[in-house]
Structure formats: structure tokens, C-alpha cells
Design a protein around this motif. Sequence first.
Motif, PDB file in Angstrom:
ATOM      1  N   LEU A 291       9.093   3.276 -28.020  1.00 19.16           N
ATOM      2  CA  LEU A 291       8.421   3.142 -29.585  1.00 19.16           C
ATOM      3  C   LEU A 291       9.317   1.985 -30.029  1.00 19.16           C
ATOM      4  CD1 LEU A 291       7.155   4.267 -31.879  1.00 19.16           C
ATOM      5  CD2 LEU A 291       9.296   4.912 -32.415  1.00 19.16           C
ATOM      6  N   THR A 292      10.589   1.274 -29.049  1.00 18.15           N
ATOM      7  CA  THR A 292      11.011   0.227 -29.549  1.00 18.15           C
ATOM      8  C   THR A 292       9.880  -0.750 -28.949  1.00 18.15           C
ATOM      9  OG1 THR A 292      13.169   0.704 -29.160  1.00 18.15           O
ATOM     10  CG2 THR A 292      13.230  -1.075 -28.863  1.00 18.15           C
ATOM     11  N   SER A 293       9.648  -0.422 -27.376  1.00 16.57           N
ATOM     12  CA  SER A 293       8.695  -1.889 -26.733  1.00 16.57           C
ATOM     13  C   SER A 293       7.136  -1.924 -27.583  1.00 16.57           C
ATOM     14  CB  SER A 293       8.568  -1.023 -25.234  1.00 16.57           C
ATOM     15  OG  SER A 293       7.487  -0.485 -25.114  1.00 16.57           O
ATOM     16  N   ILE A 294       7.301  -1.133 -28.266  1.00 17.55           N
ATOM     17  CA  ILE A 294       5.447  -1.251 -28.929  1.00 17.55           C
ATOM     18  C   ILE A 294       6.109  -1.669 -30.157  1.00 17.55           C
ATOM     19  CG2 ILE A 294       4.115   0.502 -27.158  1.00 17.55           C
ATOM     20  CD1 ILE A 294       4.670   2.084 -29.557  1.00 17.55           C
ATOM     21  N   LEU A 295       6.811  -2.380 -31.253  1.00 19.75           N
ATOM     22  CA  LEU A 295       7.439  -1.854 -32.323  1.00 19.75           C
ATOM     23  C   LEU A 295       7.251  -4.023 -31.984  1.00 19.75           C
ATOM     24  CD1 LEU A 295      10.218  -1.700 -34.573  1.00 19.75           C
ATOM     25  CD2 LEU A 295       9.503  -4.069 -33.998  1.00 19.75           C
ATOM     26  N   GLN A 296       5.811  -4.336 -33.319  1.00 23.05           N
ATOM     27  CA  GLN A 296       6.200  -5.458 -33.743  1.00 23.05           C
ATOM     28  C   GLN A 296       5.635  -6.365 -35.037  1.00 23.05           C
ATOM     29  OE1 GLN A 296       2.457  -7.599 -30.919  1.00 23.05           O
ATOM     30  NE2 GLN A 296       2.528  -6.214 -30.128  1.00 23.05           N
ATOM     31  N   VAL A 297       6.318  -7.471 -35.548  1.00 25.93           N
ATOM     32  CA  VAL A 297       6.243  -7.579 -36.141  1.00 25.93           C
ATOM     33  C   VAL A 297       5.545  -9.209 -36.673  1.00 25.93           C
ATOM     34  CG1 VAL A 297       8.439  -8.498 -38.435  1.00 25.93           C
ATOM     35  CG2 VAL A 297       9.136  -6.595 -36.907  1.00 25.93           C
ATOM     36  N   PHE A 298       5.524  -9.217 -37.460  1.00 20.32           N
ATOM     37  CA  PHE A 298       3.902  -9.726 -37.883  1.00 20.32           C
ATOM     38  C   PHE A 298       3.975 -10.185 -39.773  1.00 20.32           C
ATOM     39  CE2 PHE A 298       1.981  -6.952 -35.403  1.00 20.32           C
ATOM     40  CZ  PHE A 298       1.276  -8.593 -34.459  1.00 20.32           C
ATOM     41  N   THR A 299       4.116 -11.810 -39.556  1.00 19.54           N
ATOM     42  CA  THR A 299       4.547 -12.127 -40.843  1.00 19.54           C
ATOM     43  C   THR A 299       3.467 -12.713 -41.884  1.00 19.54           C
ATOM     44  OG1 THR A 299       5.483 -14.828 -40.074  1.00 19.54           O
ATOM     45  CG2 THR A 299       6.967 -13.328 -40.262  1.00 19.54           C
ATOM     46  N   THR A 300       2.607 -13.194 -40.888  1.00 20.94           N
ATOM     47  CA  THR A 300       1.449 -13.911 -41.550  1.00 20.94           C
ATOM     48  C   THR A 300      -0.027 -12.889 -41.571  1.00 20.94           C
ATOM     49  OG1 THR A 300       1.132 -15.277 -39.857  1.00 20.94           O
ATOM     50  CG2 THR A 300       2.291 -15.780 -41.888  1.00 20.94           C
ATOM     51  N   MET A 301      -1.153 -12.729 -41.704  1.00 16.89           N
ATOM     52  CA  MET A 301      -2.336 -12.077 -41.673  1.00 16.89           C
ATOM     53  C   MET A 301      -2.748 -12.856 -40.685  1.00 16.89           C
ATOM     54  SD  MET A 301      -2.444  -8.976 -42.941  1.00 16.89           S
ATOM     55  CE  MET A 301      -3.422  -8.528 -42.517  1.00 16.89           C
ATOM     56  N   GLU A 302      -2.610 -13.928 -40.620  1.00 15.30           N
ATOM     57  CA  GLU A 302      -3.348 -14.369 -39.296  1.00 15.30           C
ATOM     58  C   GLU A 302      -3.287 -14.338 -37.865  1.00 15.30           C
ATOM     59  OE1 GLU A 302      -2.289 -16.044 -42.358  1.00 15.30           O
ATOM     60  OE2 GLU A 302      -4.344 -16.803 -43.248  1.00 15.30           O
ATOM     61  N   SER A 303      -1.742 -14.144 -37.628  1.00 14.89           N
ATOM     62  CA  SER A 303      -1.056 -13.660 -35.885  1.00 14.89           C
ATOM     63  C   SER A 303      -1.104 -12.806 -36.233  1.00 14.89           C
ATOM     64  CB  SER A 303       0.425 -14.086 -36.825  1.00 14.89           C
ATOM     65  OG  SER A 303       1.169 -13.229 -37.589  1.00 14.89           O
ATOM     66  N   VAL A 304      -1.613 -12.010 -37.398  1.00 20.19           N
ATOM     67  CA  VAL A 304      -2.007  -9.845 -37.239  1.00 20.19           C
ATOM     68  C   VAL A 304      -3.347 -10.312 -36.705  1.00 20.19           C
ATOM     69  CG1 VAL A 304      -2.361  -7.728 -38.033  1.00 20.19           C
ATOM     70  CG2 VAL A 304      -1.042  -9.264 -39.229  1.00 20.19           C
ATOM     71  N   TYR A 305      -4.918 -10.956 -36.935  1.00 21.79           N
ATOM     72  CA  TYR A 305      -5.535 -11.512 -37.178  1.00 21.79           C
ATOM     73  C   TYR A 305      -6.066 -11.123 -35.404  1.00 21.79           C
ATOM     74  CZ  TYR A 305      -6.775 -11.568 -41.804  1.00 21.79           C
ATOM     75  OH  TYR A 305      -6.490 -11.202 -43.343  1.00 21.79           O
ATOM     76  N   LYS A 306      -5.327 -11.432 -34.084  1.00 24.01           N
ATOM     77  CA  LYS A 306      -4.883 -12.218 -33.297  1.00 24.01           C
ATOM     78  C   LYS A 306      -4.810 -10.827 -32.806  1.00 24.01           C
ATOM     79  CE  LYS A 306      -3.263 -16.834 -33.485  1.00 24.01           C
ATOM     80  NZ  LYS A 306      -1.687 -17.832 -33.350  1.00 24.01           N
ATOM     81  N   VAL A 307      -4.275  -9.621 -32.762  1.00 21.02           N
ATOM     82  CA  VAL A 307      -4.063  -8.604 -32.356  1.00 21.02           C
ATOM     83  C   VAL A 307      -5.076  -7.269 -32.997  1.00 21.02           C
ATOM     84  CG1 VAL A 307      -2.311  -6.503 -31.998  1.00 21.02           C
ATOM     85  CG2 VAL A 307      -2.056  -9.117 -32.103  1.00 21.02           C
TER      86      VAL A 307
END
Length: 206
Positions: free
Chosen positions: A118-134
Motif C-alpha cells: 500500500l505504501t508503494s502505490i501511494l502517490q501525492v499530487f499537488t496540481t490537477m495537471e500532474s494527475v492528468y498525466k496518470v
Amino acid sequence: LQIPLPGLTPEGYKIIFVNLLDYDASKYNFTASLKLYSFVSDLHLWTEGTAEGHILLVDMQGMNLGHIARLGLIQMKKYITYLQDALPLRIKGLYFINANAITDKLIVMMKPFMNKYLTSILQVFTTMESVYKVIPQELFPKELGGKNKDFAQLQQDMKDSLAAHRDFFLEQENTRDVNESLRPGKPKTANDLFGIEGNFKKLDID
């Protein structure tokens, strides 16, 4: 708001979206939120079945120190254990979006209870633009720049779906619960397991 978003990622993953519709921390009930998530995930599995995987997407917008103060560590530990070891979902991502300083505090509270996966799949995004890449932008609600339904309609869909399947939840509660009298030692209640009291008849959906 806690609901599976319509649509799939290119990998075939479903997104379970969680956010705050009311930012007033005095109204936030952590154990009720866990109970609602249990209902939503159970209904999702019952009506849609399994998927290639699920991404848990937590929108941190509006969360503040008042919300953090209302979190219960015991409930958090038990629910994270349930999420990792018992919930029949293939979790492929645990994403926090619109992250702020509060996000770090929340993750610090969670990490002692999280396993390595669960720790390995945790990701933090500060902007929506960075989320859109995923995650494709069109899958997000309108308020987050996507083409999906807006928060109000998603909330109404959630309420309608839960209400329409009331008999399903009552049947689960009355006939399919574990017989705790057969468990060695003191029988455990739902409150013991998750710190959650009450039943579906008393569920108040925000």
C-alpha cells in the motif's frame, strides 16, 4: 462524497472517488465516513463485479486541521487493515490529489498501519495537471476539469443507488453476517471491528 466514478482508466481500472462536499470540520464524522465507504464498496462489488483494479482517489481540497483532529487512530488502523487484507478489491493506486500541508500530516498518521504494498502505490499530487498525466482528464468530475458528472449529480446518484438497494443491505445484515458466537473468545461487534455503530436503517448520508 464517496462513489465509483463512471468510466475506466486505459488500464481498465475503476476509480473510487472520495472528497469533502462540506468543508466545516465540526460536521465531519470519521466513523460515519468509514461506514459509508463500506456500503459504497459493497454495493459496487455487488452491482458491477470485479475489475482489473481499483484506484482510491482522495481529493484533499477543503481538508484542514479540524478534520485531522476528528480522525480516530484506532478506527483508522482497523480500516486500513481491512482495506489491505480483507476488502476484495485489487487496489492499484492510493492517490491524494489537491494535496496541501494537511496531506503530509494525514499520511504520517496512516503510514504506521500501511503494509509495504500500500505504501508503494501511494502517490501525492499537488496540481490537477500532474494527475492528468496518470488518469485521463475526462474521467474527473466537472469541478476538477473533467467531463464526468458534477459533484451534486454524483452525490444524488450515490443516494439513489444506496436507497434503491436498501433490501440488499438489510439482507446482508440479517442473514449473511459472520456468526460471532462461533468465534473463539469474546464475540466481536461491528463497533469492535471498525469503531462503527448502528446499521443501514440509521445511515445518514451527507
